[in-house]
Write a protein that holds these residues in place. Structure first.
Motif, PDB file in Angstrom:
ATOM      1  N   GLN A  13       0.931  -1.219   0.067  1.00  0.00           N
ATOM      2  CA  GLN A  13       0.005  -0.119  -0.007  1.00  0.00           C
ATOM      3  C   GLN A  13       0.903   1.282  -0.043  1.00  0.00           C
ATOM      4  OE1 GLN A  13      -3.275   0.206  -0.330  1.00  0.00           O
ATOM      5  NE2 GLN A  13      -3.246   2.639  -0.182  1.00  0.00           N
ATOM      6  N   GLU A  14       1.814   1.221   0.847  1.00  0.00           N
ATOM      7  CA  GLU A  14       2.592   2.541   1.004  1.00  0.00           C
ATOM      8  C   GLU A  14       3.679   2.547  -0.189  1.00  0.00           C
ATOM      9  OE1 GLU A  14       2.347   4.864   3.584  1.00  0.00           O
ATOM     10  OE2 GLU A  14       0.599   3.295   4.021  1.00  0.00           O
ATOM     11  N   THR A  15       3.804   1.662  -1.170  1.00  0.00           N
ATOM     12  CA  THR A  15       5.012   1.801  -2.116  1.00  0.00           C
ATOM     13  C   THR A  15       4.225   1.983  -3.598  1.00  0.00           C
ATOM     14  OG1 THR A  15       5.071  -0.424  -2.257  1.00  0.00           O
ATOM     15  CG2 THR A  15       6.692   0.358  -1.003  1.00  0.00           C
ATOM     16  N   LYS A  16       2.818   1.680  -3.665  1.00  0.00           N
ATOM     17  CA  LYS A  16       2.325   1.582  -4.839  1.00  0.00           C
ATOM     18  C   LYS A  16       2.097   2.923  -5.924  1.00  0.00           C
ATOM     19  CE  LYS A  16      -2.773   1.921  -3.325  1.00  0.00           C
ATOM     20  NZ  LYS A  16      -4.049   1.099  -3.202  1.00  0.00           N
ATOM     21  N   HIS A  17       2.219   4.108  -5.140  1.00  0.00           N
ATOM     22  CA  HIS A  17       1.708   5.310  -5.858  1.00  0.00           C
ATOM     23  C   HIS A  17       2.905   6.002  -6.322  1.00  0.00           C
ATOM     24  CE1 HIS A  17       2.528   6.399  -1.671  1.00  0.00           C
ATOM     25  NE2 HIS A  17       2.857   7.533  -1.899  1.00  0.00           N
ATOM     26  N   PHE A  18       4.212   5.559  -5.928  1.00  0.00           N
ATOM     27  CA  PHE A  18       5.404   6.155  -6.423  1.00  0.00           C
ATOM     28  C   PHE A  18       5.709   5.872  -7.892  1.00  0.00           C
ATOM     29  CE2 PHE A  18       6.267   5.810  -1.749  1.00  0.00           C
ATOM     30  CZ  PHE A  18       6.284   7.070  -1.421  1.00  0.00           C
ATOM     31  N   ASN A  19       5.745   6.933  -8.734  1.00  0.00           N
ATOM     32  CA  ASN A  19       6.185   6.750 -10.111  1.00  0.00           C
ATOM     33  C   ASN A  19       7.658   7.011 -10.261  1.00  0.00           C
ATOM     34  OD1 ASN A  19       5.855   6.309 -12.855  1.00  0.00           O
ATOM     35  ND2 ASN A  19       5.659   8.371 -13.332  1.00  0.00           N
ATOM     36  N   LYS A  20       8.553   6.325  -9.172  1.00  0.00           N
ATOM     37  CA  LYS A  20      10.035   6.474  -9.333  1.00  0.00           C
ATOM     38  C   LYS A  20      10.475   5.174  -8.804  1.00  0.00           C
ATOM     39  CE  LYS A  20       9.796  10.407  -7.156  1.00  0.00           C
ATOM     40  NZ  LYS A  20      10.571  11.582  -6.542  1.00  0.00           N
ATOM     41  N   PRO A  21      11.602   4.571  -8.904  1.00  0.00           N
ATOM     42  CA  PRO A  21      12.309   3.335  -8.295  1.00  0.00           C
ATOM     43  C   PRO A  21      11.967   3.497  -6.887  1.00  0.00           C
ATOM     44  CG  PRO A  21      13.767   4.283  -9.859  1.00  0.00           C
ATOM     45  CD  PRO A  21      12.596   5.416  -9.746  1.00  0.00           C
ATOM     46  N   VAL A  22      11.615   2.242  -6.499  1.00  0.00           N
ATOM     47  CA  VAL A  22      11.437   2.399  -4.683  1.00  0.00           C
ATOM     48  C   VAL A  22      12.342   1.005  -4.428  1.00  0.00           C
ATOM     49  CG1 VAL A  22       9.854   1.730  -3.196  1.00  0.00           C
ATOM     50  CG2 VAL A  22       9.195   2.967  -4.992  1.00  0.00           C
ATOM     51  N   PHE A  23      13.237   1.442  -3.372  1.00  0.00           N
ATOM     52  CA  PHE A  23      14.106   0.511  -2.772  1.00  0.00           C
ATOM     53  C   PHE A  23      13.580   0.418  -1.312  1.00  0.00           C
ATOM     54  CE2 PHE A  23      16.454   2.645  -6.273  1.00  0.00           C
ATOM     55  CZ  PHE A  23      17.050   1.381  -6.536  1.00  0.00           C
ATOM     56  N   ILE A  24      13.772  -0.789  -0.884  1.00  0.00           N
ATOM     57  CA  ILE A  24      13.256  -1.111   0.445  1.00  0.00           C
ATOM     58  C   ILE A  24      14.587  -1.876   1.138  1.00  0.00           C
ATOM     59  CG2 ILE A  24      10.809  -1.395   0.379  1.00  0.00           C
ATOM     60  CD1 ILE A  24      10.782  -4.194   0.201  1.00  0.00           C
ATOM     61  N   ALA A  25      14.938  -1.804   2.345  1.00  0.00           N
ATOM     62  CA  ALA A  25      16.020  -1.984   3.041  1.00  0.00           C
ATOM     63  C   ALA A  25      15.760  -2.401   4.574  1.00  0.00           C
ATOM     64  CB  ALA A  25      17.279  -1.265   2.763  1.00  0.00           C
ATOM     65  N   GLY A  26      16.654  -3.267   5.259  1.00  0.00           N
ATOM     66  CA  GLY A  26      16.765  -3.223   6.760  1.00  0.00           C
ATOM     67  C   GLY A  26      16.978  -4.501   7.177  1.00  0.00           C
ATOM     68  N   ASP A  27      16.840  -4.674   8.573  1.00  0.00           N
ATOM     69  CA  ASP A  27      16.902  -5.944   9.177  1.00  0.00           C
ATOM     70  C   ASP A  27      15.534  -6.610   9.443  1.00  0.00           C
ATOM     71  OD1 ASP A  27      17.055  -7.940  10.946  1.00  0.00           O
ATOM     72  OD2 ASP A  27      17.737  -6.829  12.655  1.00  0.00           O
ATOM     73  N   TRP A  28      15.330  -7.594   8.361  1.00  0.00           N
ATOM     74  CA  TRP A  28      14.012  -8.129   8.206  1.00  0.00           C
ATOM     75  C   TRP A  28      13.622  -9.580   9.260  1.00  0.00           C
ATOM     76  CZ3 TRP A  28      13.683  -7.629   2.407  1.00  0.00           C
ATOM     77  CH2 TRP A  28      13.478  -6.135   1.867  1.00  0.00           C
ATOM     78  N   ASN A  29      14.660  -9.751   9.920  1.00  0.00           N
ATOM     79  CA  ASN A  29      14.413 -10.869  10.921  1.00  0.00           C
ATOM     80  C   ASN A  29      13.810 -12.266  10.451  1.00  0.00           C
ATOM     81  OD1 ASN A  29      15.526  -9.999  13.319  1.00  0.00           O
ATOM     82  ND2 ASN A  29      13.832  -8.474  13.705  1.00  0.00           N
ATOM     83  N   THR A  30      14.338 -12.434   9.165  1.00  0.00           N
ATOM     84  CA  THR A  30      13.911 -13.675   8.534  1.00  0.00           C
ATOM     85  C   THR A  30      14.953 -14.048   7.361  1.00  0.00           C
ATOM     86  OG1 THR A  30      11.888 -14.725   7.624  1.00  0.00           O
ATOM     87  CG2 THR A  30      12.646 -12.725   6.681  1.00  0.00           C
ATOM     88  N   THR A  31      15.012 -15.480   7.123  1.00  0.00           N
ATOM     89  CA  THR A  31      15.855 -15.853   6.151  1.00  0.00           C
ATOM     90  C   THR A  31      15.371 -15.968   4.709  1.00  0.00           C
ATOM     91  OG1 THR A  31      15.070 -18.087   6.887  1.00  0.00           O
ATOM     92  CG2 THR A  31      17.028 -17.143   7.909  1.00  0.00           C
ATOM     93  N   PRO A  32      16.363 -16.073   3.922  1.00  0.00           N
ATOM     94  CA  PRO A  32      15.773 -16.000   2.163  1.00  0.00           C
ATOM     95  C   PRO A  32      14.624 -17.284   2.120  1.00  0.00           C
ATOM     96  CG  PRO A  32      18.171 -15.832   2.346  1.00  0.00           C
ATOM     97  CD  PRO A  32      17.701 -16.150   3.961  1.00  0.00           C
ATOM     98  N   ASP A  33      14.839 -18.356   2.850  1.00  0.00           N
ATOM     99  CA  ASP A  33      13.939 -19.405   2.394  1.00  0.00           C
ATOM    100  C   ASP A  33      12.393 -19.167   3.216  1.00  0.00           C
ATOM    101  OD1 ASP A  33      14.826 -19.826   4.933  1.00  0.00           O
ATOM    102  OD2 ASP A  33      15.156 -22.105   4.763  1.00  0.00           O
TER     103      ASP A  33
END
Length: 258
Positions: A162-182
């Motif tokens: 919801q918070e990223t859908k309205h941007f008409n430019k590249p959107v990068f998200i980053a951080g410590d997500w406390n979960t593994t790639p699988d």
């Protein structure tokens, strides 16, 4: 995910016909780092060595997690402002919870000051979580320190969308997500985002990394042609309990720099 797979995915989804264009390219350096209030694996709190890592990596923008603001634990020091002072970067903060007479949350440091700043609460059963959104002229950079609880992370996904859908430019998200790639969260996230960092390069714990829980990703609906130039994990075994992640993007669209 191996780096050659990442390069293929970025090239296929983002470059298209512009790959062969003869244009001047520019690098953008993204970084994410859970600094644990600058308390290292040696249990010493040292702002200068965290600041030195940031200066050495020279990011255009960096997502920082676990930041005290004038708490008893930090001896009334605003950790983000101390790093602003020592790096010369601009800083913005988002508090997640009240803590020991101050605040505890996340921050963003950047060379360029954001044009707009947004803050959004995220689910957190063990403690409240927050999303910090910095909109720059040519891209959006979002910092998230996600919950330890799987259900909370899953509940964060529609908020991210919801918070990223309205941007008409590249959107990068980053951080410590406390979960593994699988994990289920990462699997579902990749319906709309491309992981940019090589997840085979582990980030935690810093002294002997055994898993990846820190990420940088790009929203697939990206209007700007660009390519992944490099990604790595910095060799920082003592300064925090996480190691920092670096992603370097190249873009060759002249209007990106106007």
């Amino acid at each position: 995910m191996k780096i050659n797979h990442l390069l293929f995915a970025i090239g296929y989804l983002l470059i298209g016909s512009c790959w062969s264009c003869q244009q001047t390219t520019k690098e953008i350096r993204f970084m994410t780092y859970n600094i644990r209030n600058c308390r290292g694996m040696d249990d010493s709190t040292n702002y200068s060595r965290i600041a030195q890592i940031i200066r050495n990596e020279n990011p255009d923008v960096i997502a920082l997690q676990e930041l005290d603001s004038v708490t008893k634990r930090s001896k009334k020091i605003d950790v983000l402002n101390e790093l602003v002072r020592q790096t010369g970067l601009s800083g913005i903060y988002s508090a997640a919870i009240d803590y020991e007479g101050g605040k505890y949350g996340i921050g963003i440091l950047s060379k360029e000051k954001p044009q707009k700043i947004y803050r959004k609460t995220l689910p957190g059963s063990e403690e409240k979580r927050t999303m910090l959104i910095a909109e720059f002229k040519h891209y959006v950079f979002i910092n998230m320190h996600l919950s330890l609880t799987e259900q909370d992370r899953d509940a964060s996904l529609p908020i991210i969308q919801q918070e990223t859908k309205h941007f008409n430019k590249p959107v990068f998200i980053a951080g410590d997500w406390n979960t593994t790639p699988d994990s289920r969260f990462i699997d579902n996230l990749q319906n709309n985002f491309i992981l940019l960092n090589d997840t085979s390069l582990h980030t935690f714990p810093a002294n002997k990394p055994q898993q990846t829980i820190d990420y940088i990703a790009l929203k697939k609906a990206n209007p700007t042609p660009m390519t992944l130039h490099n990604t790595y994990v910095t060799n920082a075994p003592v300064e925090s309990d996480h190691r920092p992640v670096i992603v370097v993007i190249k873009t060759n669209v002249p209007s990106f720099y106007q």
